[in-house]
Design a protein around this motif. Structure first.
Motif, mmCIF file in Angstrom:
data_model
loop_
_atom_site.group_PDB
_atom_site.id
_atom_site.type_symbol
_atom_site.label_atom_id
_atom_site.label_comp_id
_atom_site.label_asym_id
_atom_site.label_seq_id
_atom_site.Cartn_x
_atom_site.Cartn_y
_atom_site.Cartn_z
ATOM 1 N N ALA A 182 40.075 41.904 31.179
ATOM 2 C CA ALA A 182 39.269 42.073 29.971
ATOM 3 C C ALA A 182 38.849 40.706 29.451
ATOM 4 N N ALA A 183 37.553 40.564 29.215
ATOM 5 C CA ALA A 183 37.015 39.291 28.745
ATOM 6 C C ALA A 183 36.572 39.402 27.294
ATOM 7 N N SER A 184 36.809 38.371 26.545
ATOM 8 C CA SER A 184 36.337 38.322 25.163
ATOM 9 C C SER A 184 35.633 36.995 24.942
ATOM 10 N N GLY A 185 34.799 36.967 23.942
ATOM 11 C CA GLY A 185 34.085 35.736 23.661
ATOM 12 C C GLY A 185 32.610 35.865 23.980
ATOM 13 N N ARG A 186 32.104 34.983 24.801
ATOM 14 C CA ARG A 186 30.675 34.927 25.064
ATOM 15 C C ARG A 186 30.177 36.044 25.974
ATOM 16 N N ALA A 187 28.896 36.095 26.202
ATOM 17 C CA ALA A 187 28.226 37.178 26.923
ATOM 18 C C ALA A 187 28.778 37.340 28.333
ATOM 19 N N PHE A 188 29.548 38.377 28.531
ATOM 20 C CA PHE A 188 30.228 38.612 29.802
ATOM 21 C C PHE A 188 29.249 38.760 30.954
ATOM 22 N N SER A 189 28.131 39.413 30.739
ATOM 23 C CA SER A 189 27.219 39.748 31.824
ATOM 24 C C SER A 189 26.512 38.537 32.426
ATOM 25 N N THR A 190 26.615 37.402 31.821
ATOM 26 C CA THR A 190 25.806 36.255 32.257
ATOM 27 C C THR A 190 26.541 35.289 33.164
ATOM 28 N N TYR A 191 27.838 35.490 33.388
ATOM 29 C CA TYR A 191 28.534 34.480 34.195
ATOM 30 C C TYR A 191 29.257 35.066 35.396
ATOM 31 N N PRO A 192 29.318 34.276 36.462
ATOM 32 C CA PRO A 192 30.031 34.707 37.663
ATOM 33 C C PRO A 192 31.529 34.797 37.397
ATOM 34 N N MET A 193 32.201 35.659 38.159
ATOM 35 C CA MET A 193 33.642 35.802 38.001
ATOM 36 C C MET A 193 34.298 35.930 39.370
ATOM 37 N N GLY A 194 35.602 35.715 39.369
ATOM 38 C CA GLY A 194 36.324 35.794 40.624
ATOM 39 C C GLY A 194 37.769 36.212 40.437
ATOM 40 N N TRP A 195 38.368 36.596 41.536
ATOM 41 C CA TRP A 195 39.809 36.867 41.607
ATOM 42 C C TRP A 195 40.443 35.897 42.604
ATOM 43 N N GLY B 122 55.370 29.379 46.435
ATOM 44 C CA GLY B 122 55.358 28.267 47.367
ATOM 45 C C GLY B 122 54.023 27.994 48.028
ATOM 46 N N LYS B 123 52.992 28.717 47.626
ATOM 47 C CA LYS B 123 51.669 28.540 48.236
ATOM 48 C C LYS B 123 50.640 28.160 47.182
ATOM 49 N N GLU B 124 49.531 27.620 47.664
ATOM 50 C CA GLU B 124 48.451 27.276 46.757
ATOM 51 C C GLU B 124 47.676 28.526 46.341
ATOM 52 N N ARG B 125 47.014 28.402 45.216
ATOM 53 C CA ARG B 125 46.162 29.495 44.755
ATOM 54 C C ARG B 125 44.993 29.656 45.732
ATOM 55 N N GLU B 126 44.714 30.899 46.126
ATOM 56 C CA GLU B 126 43.675 31.134 47.112
ATOM 57 C C GLU B 126 42.656 32.150 46.614
ATOM 58 N N PHE B 127 41.460 32.006 47.136
ATOM 59 C CA PHE B 127 40.345 32.876 46.791
ATOM 60 C C PHE B 127 40.565 34.273 47.351
ATOM 61 N N VAL B 128 40.212 35.283 46.546
ATOM 62 C CA VAL B 128 40.280 36.666 46.986
ATOM 63 C C VAL B 128 38.888 37.295 47.022
#
Length: 126
Positions: free
Chosen positions: A23-36, A42-48
């Protein structure tokens, strides 16, 4: 300022499914890219997965055909559907937003994103 709050994690058996929400709050959600992203101990954060402002999607090879990213702009919410889960999917899952002037396209590096949620734990038992 964008604030992101994930939910939906939990313990599931291999082969099961979950749906994560962000859930996002604040500025216009529809205008920005998002990711998981996810981070195992023990591992680095990785793109999903990533989704553009106009709903184009991109996936890591390890989750393609099993996970689905989507967004509901009316609800300012990002989703990640996780199907056919495997023990190696066990991790803390984070959603991220890219709030910059350059918002076109899909982004799969942690440094591409400006705002992060606190994470939600997904544990898959064998």
């Amino acid at each position: 300022q964008i604030q992101l709050v994930e939910s939906g994690g939990g313990l599931v058996q291999a082969g099961g499914s979950l749906r994560l929400s962000c859930a996002a709050s604040g500025r216009a959600f529809s205008t920005y890219p998002m990711g998981w992203f996810r981070q195992a101990p023990g591992k680095e954060r990785e793109f999903v997965a990533a989704i553009s402002w106009n709903a184009e999607t991109k996936y890591a090879d390890s989750v393609r055909d099993r996970f689905t990213i989507s967004r509901d702009n009316a609800k300012s919410t990002l989703y990640l559907r996780l199907n056919r889960l495997k023990p190696e999917d066990t991790a803390v899952y984070y959603c991220a937003a890219r709030w910059t002037e350059d918002r076109r396209g899909l982004f799969d590096y942690t440094e591409d994103y400006t705002n992060w949620g606190q994470g939600t734990q997904v544990t898959v038992s064998s």
